[in-house]
Write an enzyme that holds these catalytic residues in place. Structure first.
Site, mmCIF file in Angstrom:
data_model
loop_
_atom_site.group_PDB
_atom_site.id
_atom_site.type_symbol
_atom_site.label_atom_id
_atom_site.label_comp_id
_atom_site.label_asym_id
_atom_site.label_seq_id
_atom_site.Cartn_x
_atom_site.Cartn_y
_atom_site.Cartn_z
ATOM 1 N N GLU A 1 -14.219 -2.841 -1.577
ATOM 2 C CA GLU A 1 -14.395 -3.016 -0.133
ATOM 3 C C GLU A 1 -15.746 -2.487 0.328
ATOM 4 O O GLU A 1 -16.132 -1.362 0.010
ATOM 5 C CB GLU A 1 -13.281 -2.307 0.650
ATOM 6 C CG GLU A 1 -13.437 -2.493 2.157
ATOM 7 C CD GLU A 1 -12.225 -2.062 2.963
ATOM 8 O OE1 GLU A 1 -12.309 -2.107 4.209
ATOM 9 O OE2 GLU A 1 -11.210 -1.679 2.354
ATOM 10 N N GLU B 1 -5.721 4.043 -3.040
ATOM 11 C CA GLU B 1 -7.166 4.152 -2.872
ATOM 12 C C GLU B 1 -7.738 5.288 -3.705
ATOM 13 O O GLU B 1 -7.098 6.337 -3.868
ATOM 14 C CB GLU B 1 -7.495 4.383 -1.393
ATOM 15 C CG GLU B 1 -7.065 3.234 -0.491
ATOM 16 C CD GLU B 1 -7.429 3.460 0.971
ATOM 17 O OE1 GLU B 1 -7.080 2.594 1.796
ATOM 18 O OE2 GLU B 1 -8.058 4.486 1.298
ATOM 19 N N LYS C 1 -0.540 -0.468 -4.247
ATOM 20 C CA LYS C 1 -1.988 -0.269 -4.191
ATOM 21 C C LYS C 1 -2.262 1.136 -3.702
ATOM 22 O O LYS C 1 -1.583 1.626 -2.787
ATOM 23 C CB LYS C 1 -2.677 -1.277 -3.267
ATOM 24 C CG LYS C 1 -4.217 -1.116 -3.248
ATOM 25 C CD LYS C 1 -4.903 -2.252 -2.528
ATOM 26 C CE LYS C 1 -4.771 -2.174 -1.020
ATOM 27 N NZ LYS C 1 -5.470 -0.987 -0.441
ATOM 28 N N ASP D 1 0.819 -1.215 0.000
ATOM 29 C CA ASP D 1 0.000 0.000 0.000
ATOM 30 C C ASP D 1 0.851 1.262 0.000
ATOM 31 O O ASP D 1 1.846 1.356 0.741
ATOM 32 C CB ASP D 1 -0.877 0.051 1.254
ATOM 33 C CG ASP D 1 -2.221 -0.622 1.066
ATOM 34 O OD1 ASP D 1 -2.612 -0.877 -0.082
ATOM 35 O OD2 ASP D 1 -2.888 -0.881 2.092
#
Length: 278
Positions: free
Chosen positions: A186, A120, A118, A88
């Site tokens: 998610e 968001e 990764k 992340d």
């Protein structure tokens, strides 16, 4: 296994080709011993910024730093051979713009040894994803509930209900078009997650989403029953190692207080014996 007998590491293109195939098995890891346990069984191992809550006692992921992610990424790298290692990008390390994102992603890949990062966000992150992928940084996207935006959402709430479904459809389409090789969904309503999986051309990785997703991911400490501060609806515990560990500690404390430990077999005699080496 390669022609030379060596284990072939899974790559981002390999993951992309798994769209619609056998479900991808994904778990988080933060340490070398856990990574070694996951190595033979997972397709993707994620060093998530959830490490801040799970191992460092933070109240959210917002306090996690790039240095923390690099440290845990290095630890997990040492324990993996086969799975794709994804790490992340933490809060504040990429939102400023493409150049900041590339600088920090490049550092993460170089120092932690991961093959992908990764980040968001959906539509508003498409330009950054496009910038990174054009420069050799494979990106796993993450839409729906994005924990780094927990304050904006007003808590860890399900995303995509009612009219909000269209926002998530746009997000999923945008990260796909921008070049992400997969996307985490998610805390998304099951019918919507199923629909998104059918609509986009890259694998979806569900966490609180749908069994129709192309893969599933959970936090390994949740799976093992080691993290008990809270338990989301989407978590299935496959063991209760937290309570087992506490029972072992209670037994150890009792043995020490009653002088049952160490016993004769745990101490060294005056005369040297071969078994003393250990």
């Amino acid at each position: 296994m390669s022609a030379t007998g060596e284990t072939k590491a899974i790559t981002p293109p390999d993951i992309r080709l798994r769209k619609g195939q056998a479900p991808l098995v994904c778990l988080t890891a933060y340490t070398t011993p856990i990574a070694k346990l996951l190595d033979r069984h997972c397709d993707i191992v994620l060093v998530g910024d959830s490490v801040g809550m799970v191992l460092h006692g933070l109240s959210s992921t917002l306090g996690v730093t790039l240095d923390m992610m690099i440290m845990h990424g290095k630890a997990v790298r040492r324990g993996l051979e086969r799975p794709l290692l994804v790490v992340d990008l933490p809060f504040g390390s990429y939102e400023e713009g493409p150049e900041q994102a590339f600088h920090n992603a490049a550092r993460l890949m170089a120092e932690a040894g991961c093959a992908a990062v990764k980040l968001e966000g959906g539509e508003h992150m498409a330009a950054i994803i496009r910038f990174l992928t054009a420069r050799g940084v494979p990106v796993m996207a993450h839409v729906g509930l994005t924990p780094q935006a927990v304050n904006t959402f007003g808590g860890y709430r399900v995303q995509g209900r009612g009219d909000d479904a269209e926002r998530l459809r746009r997000d999923a389409a945008a990260v796909t078009e921008a070049g992400a090789f997969s996307v985490v969904l998610e805390k998304v309503p099951e019918p919507l997650a199923r629909r998104l999986t059918a609509e986009i051309a890259i694998p979806t990785i569900g966490i609180g989403a749908s069994p129709a997703c192309d893969g599933q991911i959970l936090v390994v400490d949740d799976v093992l029953g080691m993290f008990t501060d809270f338990r989301p609806k989407f978590v299935k515990r496959y063991a209760e190692l937290g309570s087992a560990a506490e029972a072992a500690i209670v037994a150890y404390a009792a043995d020490v207080r009653e002088r049952r430990f160490p016993a004769a077999e745990h101490v060294y005699a005056t005369a040297s014996k071969a078994k003393d080496v250990a």
